[in-house]
Scaffold this motif. Structure first.
Motif, PDB file in Angstrom:
ATOM      1  N   TYR A  74      -2.355  -2.996   1.248  1.00 23.81           N
ATOM      2  CA  TYR A  74      -2.451  -2.901  -0.099  1.00 23.81           C
ATOM      3  C   TYR A  74      -1.105  -4.006  -0.534  1.00 23.81           C
ATOM      4  O   TYR A  74      -1.371  -4.602  -1.616  1.00 23.81           O
ATOM      5  CB  TYR A  74      -2.449  -1.619  -1.055  1.00 23.81           C
ATOM      6  N   ASN A 169     -11.793  -2.954  -9.937  1.00 25.51           N
ATOM      7  CA  ASN A 169     -12.698  -2.691  -8.838  1.00 25.51           C
ATOM      8  C   ASN A 169     -13.916  -3.114  -9.576  1.00 25.51           C
ATOM      9  O   ASN A 169     -14.415  -3.030 -10.686  1.00 25.51           O
ATOM     10  CB  ASN A 169     -12.387  -1.348  -8.551  1.00 25.51           C
ATOM     11  N   LEU A 188     -11.912  -4.930  -4.615  1.00 27.28           N
ATOM     12  CA  LEU A 188     -10.823  -5.116  -5.864  1.00 27.28           C
ATOM     13  C   LEU A 188     -10.691  -6.790  -6.159  1.00 27.28           C
ATOM     14  O   LEU A 188     -10.870  -7.619  -5.223  1.00 27.28           O
ATOM     15  CB  LEU A 188      -9.470  -4.771  -5.356  1.00 27.28           C
TER      16      LEU A 188
ATOM     17  N   ASN B  95       2.146   2.021  -2.511  1.00 26.48           N
ATOM     18  CA  ASN B  95       0.686   1.963  -3.152  1.00 26.48           C
ATOM     19  C   ASN B  95      -0.349   1.742  -2.053  1.00 26.48           C
ATOM     20  O   ASN B  95      -0.137   1.072  -0.881  1.00 26.48           O
ATOM     21  CB  ASN B  95       0.776   0.807  -3.946  1.00 26.48           C
ATOM     22  N   TYR B  97      -5.151   2.045  -1.980  1.00 21.32           N
ATOM     23  CA  TYR B  97      -6.366   1.841  -2.701  1.00 21.32           C
ATOM     24  C   TYR B  97      -7.400   2.869  -2.065  1.00 21.32           C
ATOM     25  O   TYR B  97      -7.760   2.227  -0.877  1.00 21.32           O
ATOM     26  CB  TYR B  97      -6.876   0.706  -3.395  1.00 21.32           C
ATOM     27  N   GLN B 166      -1.614   5.348  -6.134  1.00 21.70           N
ATOM     28  CA  GLN B 166      -2.512   4.319  -6.763  1.00 21.70           C
ATOM     29  C   GLN B 166      -2.647   4.127  -8.108  1.00 21.70           C
ATOM     30  O   GLN B 166      -2.557   5.169  -8.768  1.00 21.70           O
ATOM     31  CB  GLN B 166      -3.908   4.610  -6.214  1.00 21.70           C
ATOM     32  N   TRP B 167      -2.922   2.886  -8.598  1.00 19.47           N
ATOM     33  CA  TRP B 167      -3.004   2.705 -10.055  1.00 19.47           C
ATOM     34  C   TRP B 167      -4.585   2.407 -10.082  1.00 19.47           C
ATOM     35  O   TRP B 167      -4.894   1.317  -9.743  1.00 19.47           O
ATOM     36  CB  TRP B 167      -2.245   1.379 -10.367  1.00 19.47           C
ATOM     37  N   THR B 168      -5.300   3.217 -10.683  1.00 16.00           N
ATOM     38  CA  THR B 168      -6.804   3.261 -10.633  1.00 16.00           C
ATOM     39  C   THR B 168      -7.000   3.325 -12.175  1.00 16.00           C
ATOM     40  O   THR B 168      -6.411   3.799 -13.152  1.00 16.00           O
ATOM     41  CB  THR B 168      -7.186   4.156  -9.862  1.00 16.00           C
ATOM     42  N   GLN B 190      -1.729   6.214 -13.141  1.00 18.74           N
ATOM     43  CA  GLN B 190      -1.419   6.360 -11.640  1.00 18.74           C
ATOM     44  C   GLN B 190      -1.569   7.591 -11.091  1.00 18.74           C
ATOM     45  O   GLN B 190      -1.440   8.539 -11.813  1.00 18.74           O
ATOM     46  CB  GLN B 190       0.057   5.649 -11.557  1.00 18.74           C
TER      47      GLN B 190
END
Lengths: 530, 530
Positions: A74, A169, A188, B95, B97, B166-168, B190
């Motif tokens: 990442y 995503n 992503l 970070n 994912y 994670q930023w999602t 996050q």
């Protein structure tokens, strides 16, 4: 305390050699080499599967085609993202966020587009234990989400250009063989969507973005690419034309699409009624582009540079650029150990001040050899060793991951030499990959030459009449058995056009298409592909 | 060319007054005030719906509960994200994912957790036109996605702490009334997930993160919050305890949860078998935390600072901190116009050098008054005007968005004065909101006092016996009709505990719970809430 979060102690079956501890009588000392069992030349597919796991970039998941991007991977995406985001902001592009879900109605607005994606769309039909009123698609790409808003927001030439981007995503429920980074059901990316008053502005931006994509590959990832235009068969469903950066994987003899920048023309603006009042008071449809770059790029980087000891990551994007390994031998006294630790700390500080990403590995339960393997597996570009002899001589030993070359550097010179060496590593990695790529592209003019080149697992630059039916025919004819090719899937795969390179060799008058015998219109780059 | 992408020319029904153009005979000049029709005090709910649209932060979408975050809003999220991401990196968090999808099996691993979320989970059951083998949930939060991997990655105390973020986007298919930013079915956030060897480390991090959340609200968004612990009824499903930052919306008299930092204890590590070998060779379950902060914060910021002219954005997070408006009156000659444009460019350059985010609005088809409205609607903290009289006097006129106060500043002082003024605006905005909040929290000890305070649309600090059944009882008893309260929904809503504030007033011995009459254990902050 682990060196960094997400780096576990190696599993029980690869126990490190304890240092300086009395060995139980009769017990064999286990010092197992970490990770890699397959070799890149011996079994590329298996090698790749192992290297992404052993380097702790990927974990497999209980949903087929979905993968965990661990911090080590990442961090690379973050470097790419930060660079590209800054570049597009300079161009005046702004970030936004549009929803994940698409109604069936919106999804089916542009006919060609939906035909291209329909089979791969994942549908949400329930929430909790109840059915939804109407099913919702998960975005495979966001044209149909965004363009109804472009219709609302664009009324006058003064509203143009409109240039938005999002980092998201997306989900494409494919059934082709999933491969970490290269092909996954969720991935992503960034997707830029822009609208202009004129065709000329749209064309210009398509190429500006393509150049940025080429720069990500070449300058950040040290991967050489060919910039070109897709054939009409291969272009984005609904686009006017598609430009692409194509990479090549020598070990499999397959081209791989690295990123695409499309001119949608007025196809979508006509479907979505994105019209504006021009400066002379007439009405016109907007000219649109869309462009996307994905986490696939990390896989291309791994395939390009990795070796039998693990991944090899270019300095520009590696989370750790220099790993500093002090080697306090057991013979050292307390004072000498402290001096070594202090020197390591000084060097670390100096390198950080120089703006580098440094890590000191002073874990006391692993041998130096084990640590070398550990960081080589993870592809850290440069290792700096500090042993007792180095301490006496006032030097540090630098070792390159890409070539294995070592050099001794006086402490006072380290802060200047290391950045220099990292730059050299970065450009050497690109040069080496470029030299390899050059040997993998053959320029031919006949069918026989074409097939021979494919046989050698190369890409082929051949003159083409630019007819879709001929491209389909080439794919059929070039598929088939090849006793010498170990990978059956590749042996039976037909070749397609990877792109029509922007950089065209001279096309003498009277040159005939290698496949149809009709007059050639351009040189196209052909190959098997991912 | 629009001022920035995504800023359209205003719609036909709010046409700007053309400047300096001959008016067609007999045609009425339309100069409509942009956007806002409702007032914050008159109809808060309507005001909020309008302001998020008119300021071009939000667009509505054809899927209920989903919204478009336009660049003007997304830029704020980016500022928050950049700041918080840098802070947690300093703490050693990395970070990663993890996938969007969760299998049913994984989702149901922790009983309380799944009970808390099951009804809101969106399920993918089809791809293309076929059913999936098994349905897949979309993450409402990622504990069940990530913790099986924590089990694999954590074997020894050396693997701890493990700290990932994670930023999602996440999806919670709620049926409560959706409100832009405040409550939506898909939102951005996050989520941090950490594991420790000891309870003490986990507790420490819970509070470190809570302090960062408080800092986002107070230092970045200028919104005062109360830090506290959630009651057992209100805590995160499956957690040991939850800490929270609570904000308050005076206009609706409702508290709003701003961000939560949970100690999961060993609840999840026991369910997911996240065990490790301790330093003394025994086995123990890891102590875990999870913490999340969402785009809801932007809604809280809007509700706190906005006024009848539009949103008001604090300088720390606004995409444009200073808008520079040259005012070339029609009487000015060519030379004077050029001098004004040149001065504007110089000031712009000086402010950019000072590190500020500046925009020059020199669009020639709008009046100054129209531009003032335009930028006030969007909440830009500071306006700098440059008119003919200013040019003669060698000054610029600064106008604050928050107070409307104006001051004249000599050109040479602008680059120093503007950053100073922005800092003042930032702290003044927080101070004003804090003063308001202080008037909205009443400290009482009786049921009557409690109800009276609620009636005044306040939050109530009251001594509580800390029993869940009593909390449920308070909610029932405090709901009901209130003829004076215009918003029926609020009038019937019961009050719950917002939190047990970390900062506790003194609790004299013998103090009784305001609701049950039993001995009070703590002071709890109660209120109606979002």
């Amino acid at each position: 305390m682990p060196l960094h979060a997400g780096e576990p102690t190696p599993q029980a079956d690869a126990a490190p050699a304890p240092k300086g501890k009395a060995k139980p009588a009769g017990k064999k000392q286990k010092e197992t080499k970490l990770g890699m069992r397959a070799t890149k030349d011996g079994d590329f597919s298996e090698w790749y599967s192992q290297v992404v796991i052993e380097s702790e970039m990927i974990s497999h998941y209980d949903v087929s085609g979905c993968y965990i991007l661990r911090p080590w991977a990442y961090a690379i995406w973050d470097e790419i993202k930060n660079w590209f985001d800054a570049e597009i902001k300079k161009l005046g592009v702004q970030n936004a966020y549009f929803p994940l879900f698409i109604t069936e109605e919106a999804l089916t607005t542009e006919k060609d587009h939906v035909e291209g994606f329909a089979a791969e769309v994942a549908w949400v039909t329930k929430s909790g234990s109840s059915d939804l009123d109407r099913p919702l698609a998960i975005r495979p790409t966001s044209e149909t989400v965004m363009y109804p808003f472009y219709r609302d927001w664009i009324r006058s030439h003064r509203d143009l250009p409109l240039r938005l981007n999002q980092w998201t995503n997306v989900v494409r429920w494919e059934f082709k063989h999933p491969t970490p980074f290269i092909r996954s059901r969720e991935f992503l990316w960034q997707e830029g969507h822009t609208a202009f008053a004129t065709r000329g502005e749209a064309d210009a931006e398509v190429h500006t973005i393509l150049d940025l994509y080429a720069a990500i590959y070449q300058d950040l990832l040290a991967v050489p690419v060919v910039r070109g235009v897709k054939s009409s068969k291969e272009k984005f469903a609904g686009a006017l034309y598609t430009t692409t950066v194509e990479a090549f994987i020598p070990h499999t003899g397959r081209g791989i699409q690295g990123g695409t920048s499309h001119c949608l023309g007025q196809n979508f603006s006509k479907m979505f009624n994105i019209e504006f009042e021009t400066e002379d008071g007439t009405r016109a449809h907007a000219w649109q582009n869309s462009w996307g770059f994905t986490t696939r790029s990390i896989g291309v980087m791994i395939m390009t540079h990795g070796d039998d000891r693990g991944v090899v990551i270019p300095p520009r994007v590696c989370a750790v650029q220099v790993v500093l390994i002090p080697i306090p031998s057991t013979k050292l006294g307390e004072e000498a150990r402290a001096a070594m630790a202090a020197r390591a700390a000084e060097i670390e500080a100096a390198l950080k001040t120089a703006g580098l990403r440094v890590r000191v590995d002073d874990r006391d339960n692993y041998t130096p050899g084990w640590k070398y393997n550990y960081w080589e597996l993870r592809g850290v570009p440069l290792r700096l060793e500090l042993g007792p002899k180095d301490m006496e001589a006032g030097v540090a030993m630098l070792a390159r991951r890409d070539t294995g070359a070592k050099e001794s550097v006086a402490w006072a010179d380290v802060a200047a030499r290391v950045p220099q060496l990292l730059d050299t590593i970065q450009s050497d990695m690109l040069a080496k990959a470029k030299a390899t790529l050059d040997t993998c592209i053959e320029q031919v003019t006949t069918w026989e030459g074409f097939m021979a080149a494919l046989e050698r697992k190369h890409a082929v630059l051949a003159p083409w009449c630019d007819e879709e039916s001929v491209e389909e025919d080439v794919k059929r004819r070039s598929a088939g058995k090849d006793g010498e090719n170990k990978d059956a899937r590749e042996a039976t795969m037909g070749a397609k056009t990877l792109c029509i390179p922007l950089e065209q060799p001279e096309l003498p008058e009277g040159t005939m298409c290698f496949a149809s015998g009709k007059p050639a219109k351009n040189w196209a780059l052909w190959g098997r592909s991912y």
